[in-house]
Write a protein that holds these residues in place. Structure first.
Motif, PDB file in Angstrom:
ATOM      1  N   HIS A 287      10.533  -4.474  15.332  1.00 14.47           N
ATOM      2  CA  HIS A 287      10.228  -3.716  14.124  1.00 14.47           C
ATOM      3  C   HIS A 287       9.737  -2.298  14.395  1.00 14.47           C
ATOM      4  O   HIS A 287       9.141  -1.673  13.523  1.00 14.47           O
ATOM      5  CB  HIS A 287       9.206  -4.483  13.274  1.00 14.47           C
TER       6      HIS A 287
ATOM      7  N   GLU B 138       2.732  -6.212   7.472  1.00 15.43           N
ATOM      8  CA  GLU B 138       3.959  -6.980   7.220  1.00 15.43           C
ATOM      9  C   GLU B 138       3.970  -8.253   8.054  1.00 15.43           C
ATOM     10  O   GLU B 138       4.351  -9.320   7.567  1.00 15.43           O
ATOM     11  CB  GLU B 138       5.197  -6.128   7.534  1.00 15.43           C
TER      12      GLU B 138
ATOM     13  N   GLN C  17       3.101 -16.367   4.648  1.00 13.73           N
ATOM     14  CA  GLN C  17       4.184 -17.020   3.911  1.00 13.73           C
ATOM     15  C   GLN C  17       4.716 -18.218   4.690  1.00 13.73           C
ATOM     16  O   GLN C  17       4.915 -19.296   4.128  1.00 13.73           O
ATOM     17  CB  GLN C  17       5.311 -16.032   3.619  1.00 13.73           C
ATOM     18  N   SER C  18       4.930 -18.041   5.970  1.00 13.80           N
ATOM     19  CA  SER C  18       5.435 -19.130   6.800  1.00 13.80           C
ATOM     20  C   SER C  18       4.450 -20.291   6.826  1.00 13.80           C
ATOM     21  O   SER C  18       4.852 -21.460   6.719  1.00 13.80           O
ATOM     22  CB  SER C  18       5.703 -18.615   8.216  1.00 13.80           C
TER      23      SER C  18
ATOM     24  N   ASP D 212       1.617 -10.736   6.456  1.00 13.40           N
ATOM     25  CA  ASP D 212       2.234 -11.277   5.244  1.00 13.40           C
ATOM     26  C   ASP D 212       3.271 -12.346   5.589  1.00 13.40           C
ATOM     27  O   ASP D 212       3.327 -13.401   4.951  1.00 13.40           O
ATOM     28  CB  ASP D 212       2.900 -10.171   4.418  1.00 13.40           C
ATOM     29  N   GLN D 213       4.088 -12.080   6.601  1.00 15.31           N
ATOM     30  CA  GLN D 213       5.110 -13.048   6.985  1.00 15.31           C
ATOM     31  C   GLN D 213       4.493 -14.311   7.576  1.00 15.31           C
ATOM     32  O   GLN D 213       4.969 -15.422   7.314  1.00 15.31           O
ATOM     33  CB  GLN D 213       6.106 -12.416   7.948  1.00 15.31           C
TER      34      GLN D 213
ATOM     35  N   TRP E 178       8.374  -9.657  17.784  1.00 12.55           N
ATOM     36  CA  TRP E 178       8.435  -9.145  16.408  1.00 12.55           C
ATOM     37  C   TRP E 178       8.064  -7.662  16.382  1.00 12.55           C
ATOM     38  O   TRP E 178       8.734  -6.862  15.741  1.00 12.55           O
ATOM     39  CB  TRP E 178       7.490  -9.955  15.517  1.00 12.55           C
TER      40      TRP E 178
END
Length: 98
Positions: A51, A72, A79-80, A75-76, A47
């Motif tokens: 990025h 980021e 959410q996952s 945050d991902q 990742w």
């Protein structure tokens, strides 16, 4: 995300789960936490690689600092995790009991 990106996202997530299941089946005595931690480490490395800001001039949408990329990523991950059917477990210490 475009439809093709949605499909690619789902395929990649499924592939990681399949890899974890295969590695677990091949080493039934292995610590599942160590296996899961290794899968996360590999995913994080990829990742972060994917990025990196574009060279020579980052685009407006790029995450141009390491701090922005880490935020980021966190945050991902949150959410996952929140969308996962495995987020809550009957063994969680904060599960209500009647």
């Amino acid at each position: 995300m475009a439809s093709n990106d949605d499909m690619l996202f789902d395929d990649a997530a499924d592939a990681v789960v399949d890899l974890g299941n295969r590695l677990s089946a091949e080493s039934p005595d292995a610590d599942p936490w160590a296996l899961a931690d290794g899968l996360i480490a590999g995913a994080v490395h990829f990742w972060l690689y994917a990025h990196q800001p574009e060279a020579p001039v980052p685009s407006e949408d790029d995450l141009t600092t390491a701090r922005e990329r880490i935020e980021e990523l966190v945050d991902q991950v949150m959410q996952s995790a929140e969308e996962s059917e495995y987020l809550h477990s009957p063994q969680d210490s904060d599960v209500g009991r009647a």
